[in-house]
Design a protein around this motif. Structure first.
Motif, mmCIF file in Angstrom:
data_model
loop_
_atom_site.group_PDB
_atom_site.id
_atom_site.type_symbol
_atom_site.label_atom_id
_atom_site.label_comp_id
_atom_site.label_asym_id
_atom_site.label_seq_id
_atom_site.Cartn_x
_atom_site.Cartn_y
_atom_site.Cartn_z
ATOM 1 N N GLY A 159 0.804 -1.220 0.000
ATOM 2 C CA GLY A 159 0.000 0.000 0.000
ATOM 3 C C GLY A 159 0.827 1.255 0.000
ATOM 4 N N THR A 160 2.127 1.106 -0.188
ATOM 5 C CA THR A 160 3.013 2.268 -0.160
ATOM 6 C C THR A 160 3.026 3.033 -1.472
ATOM 7 N N ASN A 161 2.508 2.432 -2.527
ATOM 8 C CA ASN A 161 2.457 3.105 -3.829
ATOM 9 C C ASN A 161 1.000 3.331 -4.236
ATOM 10 N N THR A 162 0.294 2.247 -4.525
ATOM 11 C CA THR A 162 -1.144 2.355 -4.788
ATOM 12 C C THR A 162 -1.881 1.478 -3.789
ATOM 13 N N ASP A 163 -3.146 1.781 -3.551
ATOM 14 C CA ASP A 163 -3.888 1.149 -2.463
ATOM 15 C C ASP A 163 -4.276 -0.287 -2.804
ATOM 16 N N PRO A 164 -3.891 -1.265 -1.972
ATOM 17 C CA PRO A 164 -4.233 -2.662 -2.255
ATOM 18 C C PRO A 164 -5.709 -2.972 -2.039
ATOM 19 N N TYR A 165 -6.420 -2.068 -1.344
ATOM 20 C CA TYR A 165 -7.841 -2.269 -1.085
ATOM 21 C C TYR A 165 -8.722 -1.274 -1.844
ATOM 22 N N GLN A 166 -8.221 -0.804 -2.990
ATOM 23 C CA GLN A 166 -9.056 0.060 -3.829
ATOM 24 C C GLN A 166 -10.269 -0.740 -4.312
ATOM 25 N N PRO A 167 -11.315 -0.069 -4.823
ATOM 26 C CA PRO A 167 -12.576 -0.756 -5.130
ATOM 27 C C PRO A 167 -12.466 -2.025 -5.964
ATOM 28 N N ILE A 168 -11.540 -2.096 -6.926
ATOM 29 C CA ILE A 168 -11.478 -3.284 -7.781
ATOM 30 C C ILE A 168 -11.015 -4.526 -7.018
ATOM 31 N N GLU A 169 -10.481 -4.363 -5.819
ATOM 32 C CA GLU A 169 -10.080 -5.515 -5.019
ATOM 33 C C GLU A 169 -11.289 -6.370 -4.622
ATOM 34 N N LYS A 170 -12.468 -5.779 -4.567
ATOM 35 C CA LYS A 170 -13.668 -6.545 -4.244
ATOM 36 C C LYS A 170 -13.857 -7.692 -5.232
ATOM 37 N N LYS A 171 -13.550 -7.441 -6.485
ATOM 38 C CA LYS A 171 -13.697 -8.463 -7.523
ATOM 39 C C LYS A 171 -12.457 -9.332 -7.649
ATOM 40 N N TRP A 172 -11.272 -8.716 -7.672
ATOM 41 C CA TRP A 172 -10.054 -9.446 -7.998
ATOM 42 C C TRP A 172 -9.504 -10.226 -6.806
ATOM 43 N N ARG A 173 -9.652 -9.726 -5.587
ATOM 44 C CA ARG A 173 -9.251 -10.427 -4.364
ATOM 45 C C ARG A 173 -7.763 -10.822 -4.354
ATOM 46 N N ILE A 174 -6.953 -10.035 -5.029
ATOM 47 C CA ILE A 174 -5.523 -10.332 -5.092
ATOM 48 C C ILE A 174 -4.875 -10.143 -3.725
ATOM 49 N N MET A 175 -5.266 -9.096 -3.018
ATOM 50 C CA MET A 175 -4.702 -8.839 -1.700
ATOM 51 C C MET A 175 -5.027 -9.969 -0.730
ATOM 52 N N ARG A 176 -6.232 -10.480 -0.818
ATOM 53 C CA ARG A 176 -6.625 -11.600 0.040
ATOM 54 C C ARG A 176 -5.714 -12.807 -0.204
ATOM 55 N N GLU A 177 -5.441 -13.092 -1.469
ATOM 56 C CA GLU A 177 -4.582 -14.235 -1.809
ATOM 57 C C GLU A 177 -3.149 -14.018 -1.324
ATOM 58 N N ILE A 178 -2.668 -12.784 -1.411
ATOM 59 C CA ILE A 178 -1.326 -12.471 -0.917
ATOM 60 C C ILE A 178 -1.244 -12.717 0.587
ATOM 61 N N LEU A 179 -2.260 -12.278 1.328
ATOM 62 C CA LEU A 179 -2.261 -12.477 2.776
ATOM 63 C C LEU A 179 -2.306 -13.961 3.132
ATOM 64 N N GLU A 180 -3.004 -14.753 2.346
ATOM 65 C CA GLU A 180 -3.057 -16.192 2.602
ATOM 66 C C GLU A 180 -1.667 -16.814 2.488
ATOM 67 N N VAL A 181 -0.898 -16.375 1.492
ATOM 68 C CA VAL A 181 0.471 -16.875 1.331
ATOM 69 C C VAL A 181 1.341 -16.428 2.501
ATOM 70 N N LEU A 182 1.225 -15.162 2.878
ATOM 71 C CA LEU A 182 2.042 -14.637 3.977
ATOM 72 C C LEU A 182 1.698 -15.319 5.296
ATOM 73 N N GLU A 183 0.407 -15.559 5.533
ATOM 74 C CA GLU A 183 0.023 -16.234 6.770
ATOM 75 C C GLU A 183 0.576 -17.649 6.815
ATOM 76 N N ALA A 184 0.483 -18.371 5.708
ATOM 77 C CA ALA A 184 0.980 -19.746 5.670
ATOM 78 C C ALA A 184 2.486 -19.798 5.918
ATOM 79 N N ALA A 185 3.192 -18.740 5.494
ATOM 80 C CA ALA A 185 4.643 -18.698 5.656
ATOM 81 C C ALA A 185 5.078 -18.011 6.947
ATOM 82 N N ASP A 186 4.113 -17.538 7.750
ATOM 83 C CA ASP A 186 4.425 -16.768 8.959
ATOM 84 C C ASP A 186 5.388 -15.628 8.637
#
Length: 386
Positions: A159-186
């Motif tokens: 989120g330091t450049n463009t917002d990861p939770y801008q409106p199109i994230e509702k459809k694309w859910r890319i940020m959600r998938e990134i967090l899933e990877v980060l959580e699995a890897a601690d």
């Protein structure tokens, strides 16, 4: 010289005359009609600085400009080879980041990331808000990069450049998938956003926070909903951002408020109120950044200021230049975030005194890196034979 719209002449006169308006429009391109840019921050769409030619709309007398459609959000797929961007700037607290999207639908008129759209052959103006790029392979690329031999974990900023939770994230859910990877890897992650959509991922973020792996910052630029609507047309309202901070804090996620950007003569009088409201919402950390106007952002912002606050134009720009050694912007490390001079010092001391009074920043959240484990089954990981 292009003609300025008749409806704006009185406002321009209040700002110091029609010559100022003509100069700014010459820098930024012809202002587009309201119907074409409804709900957007910028009113101009100048050619990118790397383009060999410049294209300008003009009225040829046949009223064809009135027939052009409104700018609609268009999303294209971008397929980068890597997803983690490294950073070596000495005045930034992180050394790596991820940008799930290029361009931002929030349309914040002051956004310092606007010039990056020129790399795509597009305008930092309306194109930045309407012609977006999504990176659906981001989670897969991230898993690959985290699994490479020798990878050393440090907090990834998103989120330091463009917002990861801008409106199109509702459809694309890319940020959600990134967090899933980060959580699995601690793996630790720090997020900054202006969107209430981040609450969708409280389940993941709270589990990570319990391990010391996540924190979230929200930028609260103003508490004035009218100013926010004009300046950040598709971002969450100020009240929703404060409510988002409350929900995150109650879920045990470390939160931070960014009073950013501070615009002298426009929102700097709100510093204390923003911090007080954030503390009420459960925030315990705070920061600020002075308005930055690099490259094409300067004429886009000045055009916006003339349209919405013409009577403040001279005052705002004079104060800003007093903190930038007479220029619209100074990119020197150590100066670009805070500015210099008496007015910059006054802002700094007001912020520091309020932080002390409200007992903010008594301790800083340090995210853990010792729990990291490379994603199982990813490229570069030696799988067990048993």
């Amino acid at each position: 010289m292009r003609e300025v719209q008749m409806a704006d002449r009185a406002a321009f006169s209040a700002a110091g005359g029609i010559d100022i308006a003509n100069h700014i429009i010459a820098e930024s391109g012809l202002r587009l009609g309201f119907d074409r840019r409804r709900g957007r921050g910028a009113a101009v769409n100048p050619s990118g600085r790397y383009e060999p030619t410049e294209r300008h709309a003009f009225d040829d007398g046949w009223r064809t400009l009135d027939e052009l459609p409104a700018f609609r959000t268009d999303v294209q797929v971008e397929k980068p080879k890597t997803i983690i961007t490294k950073n070596s700037s000495p005045d930034i607290s992180f050394d790596r980041s991820i940008n799930p999207y290029r361009g931002c639908e929030h349309g914040c008129v002051y956004c310092f990331a606007r010039p990056t759209h020129a790399y795509m052959g597009l305008s930092p103006g309306l194109d930045f808000e309407a012609k977006l790029f999504a990176k659906p392979d981001a989670a897969r690329l991230l898993a690959d990069e985290l699994s490479r031999p020798g990878y050393q974990p440090k907090t990834i900023a998103i989120g330091t450049n463009t917002d990861p939770y801008q409106p199109i994230e509702k459809k694309w859910r890319i940020m959600r998938e990134i967090l899933e990877v980060l959580e699995a890897a601690d793996h630790p992650v720090g997020i900054i956003t202006k969107s209430a959509l981040v609450t969708r991922d409280i389940d993941i973020l709270s589990r990570m926070a319990a391990k010391g792996l996540s924190r979230v910052a929200l930028s609260v630029t103003t508490l004035d909903k009218t100013l926010a609507r004009a300046m950040e047309p598709r971002a969450a309202t100020p009240s929703r951002r404060l409510e988002t901070l409350r929900q995150l804090s109650e879920a045990g996620i470390p939160t931070m408020v960014m009073t950013a950007p501070i615009i002298p003569g426009l929102n700097d009088h709100e510093i204390e109120r923003i911090l007080e409201s954030a503390v009420t919402a459960g925030v315990r950390e705070a920061g600020y950044v002075l308005l930055r106007l690099p490259l094409e952002v300067s004429p886009i912002f000045k055009d916006w200021l003339l349209r919405h606050y013409p009577n403040r134009f001279r005052h705002v720009m004079a104060l800003l230049r007093s903190m930038r050694e007479g220029k619209d912007y100074d990119a020197e490390w150590g100066k670009r975030m805070r500015g210099t001079g008496p007015y910059a010092f006054q802002i700094k001391r007001r912020f520091e005194m309020t932080v002390e009074r409200l007992e903010l920043n008594r301790s800083r959240t340090t995210l853990r890196t010792d729990l990291f484990k490379a994603p199982a089954g990813s490229r570069g990981v030696q799988l067990s034979l048993l």
